[in-house]
Motif scaffolding. Sequence first.
Motif, PDB file in Angstrom:
ATOM      1  N   ILE A  84       0.264  30.927 -16.825  1.00 21.71           N
ATOM      2  CA  ILE A  84       1.667  30.512 -16.712  1.00 21.71           C
ATOM      3  C   ILE A  84       1.960  29.985 -15.312  1.00 21.71           C
ATOM      4  CG2 ILE A  84       4.039  31.386 -16.684  1.00 21.71           C
ATOM      5  CD1 ILE A  84       3.244  33.211 -19.020  1.00 21.71           C
ATOM      6  N   LEU A  85       1.413  30.655 -14.284  1.00 21.34           N
ATOM      7  CA  LEU A  85       1.630  30.199 -12.908  1.00 21.34           C
ATOM      8  C   LEU A  85       0.999  28.829 -12.665  1.00 21.34           C
ATOM      9  CD1 LEU A  85       1.184  33.449 -10.779  1.00 21.34           C
ATOM     10  CD2 LEU A  85       3.274  32.096 -11.066  1.00 21.34           C
ATOM     11  N   LEU A  86      -0.224  28.625 -13.173  1.00 19.38           N
ATOM     12  CA  LEU A  86      -0.875  27.317 -13.015  1.00 19.38           C
ATOM     13  C   LEU A  86      -0.061  26.222 -13.699  1.00 19.38           C
ATOM     14  CD1 LEU A  86      -4.631  28.282 -13.550  1.00 19.38           C
ATOM     15  CD2 LEU A  86      -3.584  27.464 -11.425  1.00 19.38           C
ATOM     16  N   THR A  87       0.441  26.535 -14.885  1.00 15.77           N
ATOM     17  CA  THR A  87       1.276  25.572 -15.608  1.00 15.77           C
ATOM     18  C   THR A  87       2.566  25.293 -14.838  1.00 15.77           C
ATOM     19  OG1 THR A  87       0.421  26.350 -17.742  1.00 15.77           O
ATOM     20  CG2 THR A  87       2.485  25.127 -17.771  1.00 15.77           C
ATOM     21  N   GLY A 271      18.794  32.157 -17.601  1.00 13.02           N
ATOM     22  CA  GLY A 271      19.681  32.685 -16.562  1.00 13.02           C
ATOM     23  C   GLY A 271      18.955  33.057 -15.288  1.00 13.02           C
ATOM     24  N   ILE A 272      17.611  33.116 -15.332  1.00 11.04           N
ATOM     25  CA  ILE A 272      16.823  33.408 -14.130  1.00 11.04           C
ATOM     26  C   ILE A 272      16.588  32.095 -13.402  1.00 11.04           C
ATOM     27  CG2 ILE A 272      14.669  34.364 -13.234  1.00 11.04           C
ATOM     28  CD1 ILE A 272      14.440  36.043 -15.757  1.00 11.04           C
ATOM     29  N   LYS A 273      17.204  31.921 -12.266  1.00  9.99           N
ATOM     30  CA  LYS A 273      17.176  30.638 -11.569  1.00  9.99           C
ATOM     31  C   LYS A 273      15.867  30.403 -10.820  1.00  9.99           C
ATOM     32  CE  LYS A 273      21.267  29.856 -13.072  1.00  9.99           C
ATOM     33  NZ  LYS A 273      21.425  28.928 -14.212  1.00  9.99           N
ATOM     34  N   SER A 274      15.265  31.467 -10.299  1.00 13.23           N
ATOM     35  CA  SER A 274      14.032  31.299  -9.539  1.00 13.23           C
ATOM     36  C   SER A 274      12.874  30.929 -10.454  1.00 13.23           C
ATOM     37  CB  SER A 274      13.699  32.589  -8.787  1.00 13.23           C
ATOM     38  OG  SER A 274      12.402  32.508  -8.204  1.00 13.23           O
ATOM     39  N   TYR A 275      12.250  29.788 -10.173  1.00 17.03           N
ATOM     40  CA  TYR A 275      11.138  29.295 -10.978  1.00 17.03           C
ATOM     41  C   TYR A 275       9.988  30.285 -10.993  1.00 17.03           C
ATOM     42  CZ  TYR A 275       8.846  25.241 -13.104  1.00 17.03           C
ATOM     43  OH  TYR A 275       8.242  24.378 -13.986  1.00 17.03           O
ATOM     44  N   TRP A 276       9.673  30.825  -9.802  1.00 13.91           N
ATOM     45  CA  TRP A 276       8.506  31.700  -9.670  1.00 13.91           C
ATOM     46  C   TRP A 276       8.794  33.100 -10.180  1.00 13.91           C
ATOM     47  CZ3 TRP A 276       5.260  28.147  -9.248  1.00 13.91           C
ATOM     48  CH2 TRP A 276       5.499  27.036  -8.457  1.00 13.91           C
ATOM     49  N   ARG A 277      10.001  33.571  -9.992  1.00 16.95           N
ATOM     50  CA  ARG A 277      10.360  34.890 -10.514  1.00 16.95           C
ATOM     51  C   ARG A 277      10.262  34.914 -12.034  1.00 16.95           C
ATOM     52  NH1 ARG A 277      16.339  37.630 -10.401  1.00 16.95           N
ATOM     53  NH2 ARG A 277      15.755  39.661 -11.235  1.00 16.95           N
ATOM     54  N   LYS A 278      10.732  33.829 -12.633  1.00 20.73           N
ATOM     55  CA  LYS A 278      10.669  33.711 -14.085  1.00 20.73           C
ATOM     56  C   LYS A 278       9.224  33.765 -14.563  1.00 20.73           C
ATOM     57  CE  LYS A 278      13.369  30.611 -15.764  1.00 20.73           C
ATOM     58  NZ  LYS A 278      13.948  29.302 -16.180  1.00 20.73           N
ATOM     59  N   ALA A 351       9.339  30.912 -22.455  1.00 20.75           N
ATOM     60  CA  ALA A 351      10.522  31.017 -21.595  1.00 20.75           C
ATOM     61  C   ALA A 351      10.167  31.153 -20.127  1.00 20.75           C
ATOM     62  CB  ALA A 351      11.384  32.199 -22.032  1.00 20.75           C
ATOM     63  N   SER A 352       8.980  31.690 -19.824  1.00 19.20           N
ATOM     64  CA  SER A 352       8.599  31.915 -18.430  1.00 19.20           C
ATOM     65  C   SER A 352       7.906  30.712 -17.803  1.00 19.20           C
ATOM     66  CB  SER A 352       7.689  33.139 -18.326  1.00 19.20           C
ATOM     67  OG  SER A 352       6.504  32.948 -19.082  1.00 19.20           O
ATOM     68  N   GLY A 353       7.696  29.657 -18.572  1.00 19.69           N
ATOM     69  CA  GLY A 353       7.127  28.439 -17.995  1.00 19.69           C
ATOM     70  C   GLY A 353       5.874  27.931 -18.662  1.00 19.69           C
ATOM     71  N   GLY A 354       5.286  28.706 -19.591  1.00 16.22           N
ATOM     72  CA  GLY A 354       4.107  28.237 -20.294  1.00 16.22           C
ATOM     73  C   GLY A 354       4.457  27.153 -21.298  1.00 16.22           C
ATOM     74  N   ASN A 355       3.431  26.525 -21.839  1.00 16.96           N
ATOM     75  CA  ASN A 355       3.666  25.443 -22.804  1.00 16.96           C
ATOM     76  C   ASN A 355       2.867  25.714 -24.074  1.00 16.96           C
ATOM     77  OD1 ASN A 355       4.514  23.078 -23.969  1.00 16.96           O
ATOM     78  ND2 ASN A 355       3.112  21.769 -22.830  1.00 16.96           N
ATOM     79  N   GLY A 356       3.511  25.522 -25.202  1.00 21.17           N
ATOM     80  CA  GLY A 356       2.858  25.748 -26.488  1.00 21.17           C
ATOM     81  C   GLY A 356       3.871  25.594 -27.602  1.00 21.17           C
ATOM     82  N   GLY A 357       3.466  25.985 -28.814  1.00 22.22           N
ATOM     83  CA  GLY A 357       4.344  25.809 -29.957  1.00 22.22           C
ATOM     84  C   GLY A 357       4.468  27.045 -30.809  1.00 22.22           C
TER      85      GLY A 357
END
Length: 599
Positions: A84-87, A271-278, A351-357
Motif C-alpha cells: 500500500i505504501l509503495l502504491t 475523513g483522514i486527510k493525511s495521505y501517509w497516516r491513511k 480506502a487506505s491507498g491500494g488499488n484493486g477491484g
Amino acid sequence: MLYTTDMFSAWYLRSAAYIRTQLHAIVKNDARNVIFVAIIIGIVSGLAAVVLKSTVHFIQSLLISRKESDYGYWLFLLYPLAGILLTAIYIRFFHGGVFDKGVGNILFAIFKKASKIERHKTYSHLLTSGVTVGFGGSVGLEAPIVITGAAIGSNVGNYFRLSYKQKTLMLACGAAAGIAAIFNSPVAGVLFAVEALLFGVTVSSFVPLLISAATAAVVSKILYSGQPFHLITSGWEVQAIPFYILLGLFTGLISLYMTRTTLYLEEKFSGIKSYWRKAIIGGLSLGALIFIFPPLYGEGYDSINFLFSEKAVLLFDNSLFHQWKYVPAVILIYLAGIIAVKILATSLTLASGGNGGIFAPSLFTGAVTGYFFAYAVNLTGLVELNVVNFTAVAMAGILSGVIQAPLTAIFLIAEITGGYALIVPLMIVSAISFFFIRYFEKYSIYTKKLAEAGVIDPENKEVTAVSNINIEEIIERNFTPVSPDASLGELVEVIAHTTRNIFPVVNESGKLMGIVYLDDIREIMFNQDLYSTLFVTDMMSRSLVTWDISEPVQNAIHKFEKHNVWNIPVTREGKYDGFISKSTLFSHYRKQMSEITKM
C-alpha cells in the motif's frame, strides 16, 4: 547523400502522420473496419492482462518463498503495508495524489468526458494493482484491468479520431477484453461491458465486443495458459432446488452487507486527510487481519480451489486455529469469520491507498459462503448437499448482488469453472440474489455514488441525459446588465445597442436584483419626460425564478415547466451569471438522449 538525424526524424514524423491519416480514412469511411480497431484493442488488452497476472505471480512467489525462514510468517503482517505504501508513493509523486479507481470512473468518463480516458491509465493501473495485490492486498485485478482495457480502447479511438459513439464502443471493447483475458472468459467479458457500461446497446455493437473479447482471450490463453479454477461436477439434483433458493437469499444478504460496508469504510477513510497516516492505518490493520485469517492474502483464488477440492482444512494452514482444523464447529466459525472480515480487508486495502477491484473479493466471499451453507446443512444429517456445486453457485450469487449484473455472474462462473452443467442453479441463485439486493439498494456498488451525485441513473435514461448536459454550453451571457439606479434614458440607450428584450438588473456587488422586460416598458420608453425621473428600480420585476449553477439541471427543467417561462436567470455563488433558455436546454437534452440511445 549524407542523411542526418534531423532528416530521419522529419521523415519518420511525415510517415507516421501519413499512416495515421490513411488508417483514419479507412476506419471512418467503412464501419466494418471498426472490427480492425477492435482486434488491435483485444491484442493490446490481452497483453496487458498477461503482464499484470505475471507480475502479481512473480511478486507473490518471491514473498511466499520467505515463509521458510523462522520469521517468515511474521512478515505477512508487514507485506500489505509495504504494498500500500509503495502504491501510495507512486500515486503521490507521479500523479499528484489524484488517482481515480474503480469501474465507476469509466462510467464518469463515458458520460462526462466524451469517453476520453487519460493516457497514463493504460499502464498506471497495471503498476499500482500489481504491487498492491502482489504484496497481499485483499482485492482483485479485474477493475484495474478493466480500466486499463477501457483506457486502451479510448486512446485508440482518439488516435483514429472516432466519433463519440464509436469511441464509447471501443472503450467498452477494451473493458470486455480485460475481463475476457483475466478470466479466459470472452462471453462474460462481453456481458460485463453490456450490463455495467453500456445502458443501451444495438445488435451491431455486439460484433466488435465479441471480436475484441475473443482476441484478448486467445492472447491470454497462448501466453498465460490455464483456468483460474478447476471444478469437477457431473450435474445437480432437482431435490436441491429449495436449498438453492435459500442460498440465493443468503447471498443477497451477504451482497448487501458487502456493498454497504465498502461504501461506509470508504467514507470514513476519506475523513483522514493525511495521505501517509491513511496508508499506515489501513496497511497495518490489513496485515493483522491476514495474520489471523491467512486466506485473505491477495485474490484468494488458491483458497477457492481448495474449496472446490473439498479441502477446507487447507484454509487453516499458517493460521492461529490450525490445531482445530478438523473440528466441524470450528470450521463453521472460521468460515463465518472469513465471510465477515473479507470485505473489511478489501475495503481497508482500497480506502487506505491500494488499488484493486471488488470482483475477486466477491468470488472469494461467494465460494466461502456457498461452502459454509452446504457444510452447515450437511452437518444436520437431514440432507446431503453437493458442497462443490453450492460453492460455485454462491460465487455467482455474490457477484450478481454486488455488481448487480446477473448475466455476467452466471456466464462468468459457467465459463471459468469449465462447463455449463450448473446453469440452472446459477440462474436461480443469481436472480434471487439480484432481486433481493435491489429491494434495498437501487444502484450497484459501481453506480451508487454517481447516481447520488446526479451523474447517471442506470434506471432512467432521461435523468442520465439531463445530468450529462454541459452546463457551461447552455448558459447565455450576451445579456446586458443594468444598474438599479440607472435612469430610463440610460436604459433606452442600452436597448438601442442590443437585440435582447430582457435586461438583468444587477447591483454593484453582482447580485441579481430583478429583471426589466422590454414588453413592460414599451409604452413609456419613448416618453422623454420620464428619461431622468424614472429609474430601473421602479420598472424592474422582482418576481424572479432563478437557477443556481450548483443545482442539478433537472431542477431547471422543473422550473421551466412549473412557471411556464422561456428564460431563467443563472446565479453562481449568489451572483448573476447569465441566462438559460428553454429551447437551448431541450435541444441539448434531445442530443444527449440520442447519443445514449445509440450506444
